[in-house]
Design a protein around this motif. Structure first.
Motif, PDB file in Angstrom:
ATOM      1  N   ASN A 128      33.454 123.864  98.894  1.00 49.69           N
ATOM      2  CA  ASN A 128      33.377 123.359 100.268  1.00 49.69           C
ATOM      3  C   ASN A 128      34.237 122.111 100.434  1.00 49.69           C
ATOM      4  N   GLU A 129      34.269 121.278  99.395  1.00 46.88           N
ATOM      5  CA  GLU A 129      35.065 120.044  99.488  1.00 46.88           C
ATOM      6  C   GLU A 129      36.562 120.326  99.471  1.00 46.88           C
ATOM      7  N   TYR A 130      36.977 121.297  98.655  1.00 52.09           N
ATOM      8  CA  TYR A 130      38.413 121.503  98.469  1.00 52.09           C
ATOM      9  C   TYR A 130      38.944 122.815  99.068  1.00 52.09           C
ATOM     10  N   GLY A 131      38.060 123.639  99.607  1.00 50.95           N
ATOM     11  CA  GLY A 131      38.527 124.885 100.220  1.00 50.95           C
ATOM     12  C   GLY A 131      39.421 124.620 101.419  1.00 50.95           C
ATOM     13  N   THR A 132      40.340 125.535 101.663  1.00 56.33           N
ATOM     14  CA  THR A 132      41.320 125.349 102.738  1.00 56.33           C
ATOM     15  C   THR A 132      41.081 126.280 103.926  1.00 56.33           C
ATOM     16  N   GLN A 133      39.989 127.052 103.913  1.00 60.13           N
ATOM     17  CA  GLN A 133      39.707 127.979 105.013  1.00 60.13           C
ATOM     18  C   GLN A 133      39.287 127.207 106.267  1.00 60.13           C
ATOM     19  N   PRO A 134      39.819 127.567 107.426  1.00 59.20           N
ATOM     20  CA  PRO A 134      39.393 126.897 108.658  1.00 59.20           C
ATOM     21  C   PRO A 134      37.928 127.135 108.974  1.00 59.20           C
ATOM     22  N   GLN A 135      37.360 128.239 108.469  1.00 54.39           N
ATOM     23  CA  GLN A 135      35.964 128.577 108.755  1.00 54.39           C
ATOM     24  C   GLN A 135      35.056 128.256 107.564  1.00 54.39           C
ATOM     25  N   LYS A 136      35.474 127.340 106.688  1.00 55.67           N
ATOM     26  CA  LYS A 136      34.723 127.143 105.441  1.00 55.67           C
ATOM     27  C   LYS A 136      33.307 126.614 105.671  1.00 55.67           C
ATOM     28  N   GLU A 137      33.080 125.875 106.761  1.00 56.48           N
ATOM     29  CA  GLU A 137      31.720 125.392 107.009  1.00 56.48           C
ATOM     30  C   GLU A 137      30.769 126.557 107.246  1.00 56.48           C
ATOM     31  N   LYS A 138      31.228 127.579 107.967  1.00 60.87           N
ATOM     32  CA  LYS A 138      30.410 128.766 108.196  1.00 60.87           C
ATOM     33  C   LYS A 138      30.163 129.518 106.890  1.00 60.87           C
ATOM     34  N   LEU A 139      31.184 129.587 106.040  1.00 65.71           N
ATOM     35  CA  LEU A 139      31.036 130.249 104.749  1.00 65.71           C
ATOM     36  C   LEU A 139      30.039 129.494 103.868  1.00 65.71           C
ATOM     37  N   TYR A 140      30.118 128.187 103.884  1.00 67.63           N
ATOM     38  CA  TYR A 140      29.202 127.333 103.108  1.00 67.63           C
ATOM     39  C   TYR A 140      27.778 127.508 103.616  1.00 67.63           C
ATOM     40  N   GLU A 141      27.627 127.484 104.927  1.00 69.81           N
ATOM     41  CA  GLU A 141      26.301 127.656 105.536  1.00 69.81           C
ATOM     42  C   GLU A 141      25.700 129.009 105.148  1.00 69.81           C
ATOM     43  N   ALA A 142      26.496 130.072 105.219  1.00 72.10           N
ATOM     44  CA  ALA A 142      26.007 131.419 104.877  1.00 72.10           C
ATOM     45  C   ALA A 142      25.615 131.498 103.405  1.00 72.10           C
ATOM     46  N   ALA A 143      26.386 130.833 102.539  1.00 76.75           N
ATOM     47  CA  ALA A 143      26.078 130.845 101.105  1.00 76.75           C
ATOM     48  C   ALA A 143      24.749 130.151 100.818  1.00 76.75           C
ATOM     49  N   LEU A 144      24.498 129.044 101.501  1.00 76.09           N
ATOM     50  CA  LEU A 144      23.232 128.332 101.334  1.00 76.09           C
ATOM     51  C   LEU A 144      22.064 129.156 101.860  1.00 76.09           C
ATOM     52  N   GLN A 145      22.260 129.791 102.996  1.00 74.12           N
ATOM     53  CA  GLN A 145      21.203 130.638 103.562  1.00 74.12           C
ATOM     54  C   GLN A 145      20.888 131.820 102.640  1.00 74.12           C
ATOM     55  N   HIS A 146      21.909 132.328 101.963  1.00 73.02           N
ATOM     56  CA  HIS A 146      21.695 133.420 101.003  1.00 73.02           C
ATOM     57  C   HIS A 146      20.770 132.954  99.878  1.00 73.02           C
ATOM     58  N   ILE A 147      21.010 131.739  99.362  1.00 70.30           N
ATOM     59  CA  ILE A 147      20.157 131.192  98.304  1.00 70.30           C
ATOM     60  C   ILE A 147      18.728 131.003  98.820  1.00 70.30           C
ATOM     61  N   GLU A 148      18.597 130.481 100.034  1.00 69.91           N
ATOM     62  CA  GLU A 148      17.262 130.270 100.616  1.00 69.91           C
ATOM     63  C   GLU A 148      16.493 131.581 100.739  1.00 69.91           C
ATOM     64  N   THR A 149      17.197 132.650 101.076  1.00 69.42           N
ATOM     65  CA  THR A 149      16.546 133.954 101.243  1.00 69.42           C
ATOM     66  C   THR A 149      16.230 134.595  99.895  1.00 69.42           C
ATOM     67  N   LYS A 150      17.203 134.603  98.993  1.00 63.90           N
ATOM     68  CA  LYS A 150      17.016 135.264  97.694  1.00 63.90           C
ATOM     69  C   LYS A 150      15.984 134.550  96.835  1.00 63.90           C
ATOM     70  N   TYR A 151      15.950 133.220  96.919  1.00 61.60           N
ATOM     71  CA  TYR A 151      15.011 132.440  96.106  1.00 61.60           C
ATOM     72  C   TYR A 151      14.001 131.739  97.008  1.00 61.60           C
ATOM     73  N   SER A 152      13.460 132.502  97.935  1.00 61.16           N
ATOM     74  CA  SER A 152      12.614 131.917  98.979  1.00 61.16           C
ATOM     75  C   SER A 152      11.343 131.268  98.444  1.00 61.16           C
ATOM     76  N   ASN A 153      10.912 131.656  97.225  1.00 63.45           N
ATOM     77  CA  ASN A 153       9.702 131.064  96.650  1.00 63.45           C
ATOM     78  C   ASN A 153      10.009 130.100  95.510  1.00 63.45           C
ATOM     79  N   HIS A 154      11.268 129.766  95.345  1.00 62.48           N
ATOM     80  CA  HIS A 154      11.675 128.843  94.273  1.00 62.48           C
ATOM     81  C   HIS A 154      12.010 127.483  94.889  1.00 62.48           C
ATOM     82  N   PRO A 155      11.608 126.383  94.232  1.00 61.28           N
ATOM     83  CA  PRO A 155      11.883 125.047  94.792  1.00 61.28           C
ATOM     84  C   PRO A 155      13.355 124.774  95.076  1.00 61.28           C
ATOM     85  N   ALA A 156      14.251 125.506  94.400  1.00 61.00           N
ATOM     86  CA  ALA A 156      15.685 125.302  94.655  1.00 61.00           C
ATOM     87  C   ALA A 156      16.046 125.651  96.092  1.00 61.00           C
ATOM     88  N   ALA A 157      15.236 126.498  96.729  1.00 58.99           N
ATOM     89  CA  ALA A 157      15.494 126.823  98.137  1.00 58.99           C
ATOM     90  C   ALA A 157      15.422 125.574  98.995  1.00 58.99           C
TER      91      ALA A 157
END
Length: 328
Positions: A128-157
């Motif tokens: 996220n810090e060094y990516g050059t995609q204009p839409q990288k914030e959306k990609l970062y957000e989607a990646a975090l949401q994926h972790i929240e969903t997949k590990y919904s019962n783990h404190p890492a969420a």
């Protein structure tokens, strides 16, 4: 680069070597042993700290490697399987991607996902810090949401929720010309933090959320008034406020000589002396509350005053107490 790579040779041996025998020479971090269980983890993360640095001081070739492929934000299993190629094999960032793939591959089948998720957060923050995609914030957000969903019962969420909330908070505090677009981003951040704290109390993510909530809910108050106003005519005062539903006002008549005595602050009791004075007028004003946790500005009318010198005091607390209060 070559020395760090050499330290990671004999990968299978490093991955089967626990750190117990190295206790006397390891400078321990807090709560990290379960995240760095083997000698491979220890050396890989040490190397990674070097590879993820920026490359501003390096001479760049014309074909230099850039983080432009959307697969760098993919879920861990897809990221590991992705092929990244470049002629710029000396690139630190290219080496960082390859090393992250190694670390995530090693922990992908772990019974407990702690080490995997820790490395994945490092990966997502890096791209996220060094990516050059204009839409990288959306990609970062989607990646975090994926972790929240997949590990919904783990404190890492909760940590993923905190990172996302912090992103929204940053959007909501951007410059004035963008504020209308992002007006309710801070509210989104608060709601996400509330959810993380409720679901995962005591986790690192919830503690981080609690600290962010303190910033979000912090009140502020500033009052600006012309130093000289016409006697016996109403005048205006500009109020800048945040998280302050009601402002309390006092007008106190003083003299220039009194001001000099009152504002001597060698004993740090200036506000004690000023707030102890008897007001000639006092009132309160409700501030417009858009429930967006943003700073707002409003003008209020001050009733006419006869000729003289006055303090206009404003407080977020009716008592005008000097503790846990803002007075201006």
């Amino acid at each position: 680069t070559s020395l760090y790579k050499i330290s990671l040779q004999n990968e299978a041996l490093l991955q089967s070597t626990k750190l117990d025998g190295f206790e006397p020479i390891i400078i321990k971090g807090e709560n990290t042993r379960n995240l760095r269980p083997t000698l491979f983890d220890f050396l890989a993360h040490r190397s990674l700290a070097y590879f993820v640095t920026d490359e501003n001081d390096l001479t760049k070739p014309a074909y230099r490697f850039t983080l432009h492929d959307d697969k760098i934000f993919a879920p861990a299993n897809e990221f590991i399987a992705s092929k990244f190629t470049t002629k710029d094999t000396a690139s630190l960032q290219f080496n960082a991607l390859q090393l992250l793939q190694q670390i995530l591959q090693f922990h992908l089948a772990d019974e407990k996902p702690d080490a995997l998720l820790d490395a994945d957060f490092i990966r997502l923050n890096f791209v996220n810090e060094y990516g050059t995609q204009p839409q990288k914030e959306k990609l970062y957000e989607a990646a975090l949401q994926h972790i929240e969903t997949k590990y919904s019962n783990h404190p890492a969420a909760a940590e993923a929720m905190y990172i996302r909330a912090n992103m929204y908070y940053g959007n909501g505090t951007k410059e004035e010309d963008e504020k209308l677009i992002n007006q309710y981003e801070i509210k989104r951040a608060k709601e996400l933090c509330d959810a993380a704290i409720a679901k995962f109390p005591g986790s690192t993510g919830s503690i981080n959320c609690a600290n962010l909530l303190q910033q979000i809910l912090q009140p502020s108050l500033e009052v600006t008034t012309e130093k000289v106003n016409l006697p016996n005519q109403p005048f205006r005062s500009l109020i800048q406020y945040k998280n302050t539903p009601t402002v309390y006002f006092r007008i106190i008549k003083v003299s220039i000589e009194e001001i000099k005595k009152l504002e001597q602050n060698e004993d740090n009791k200036m506000w004690v002396r000023i707030t102890a004075l008897k007001p000639v007028k006092s009132w309160q004003a409700d501030m417009p509350d858009l429930k967006d946790f943003q700073q707002h500005t409003v003008e209020i009318k001050i009733d006419e005053l006869s000729n003289g010198t006055y303090y206009l005091l404003a407080s977020i607390n009716k008592s005008f107490g000097i503790k846990k209060n803002i007075i201006t």
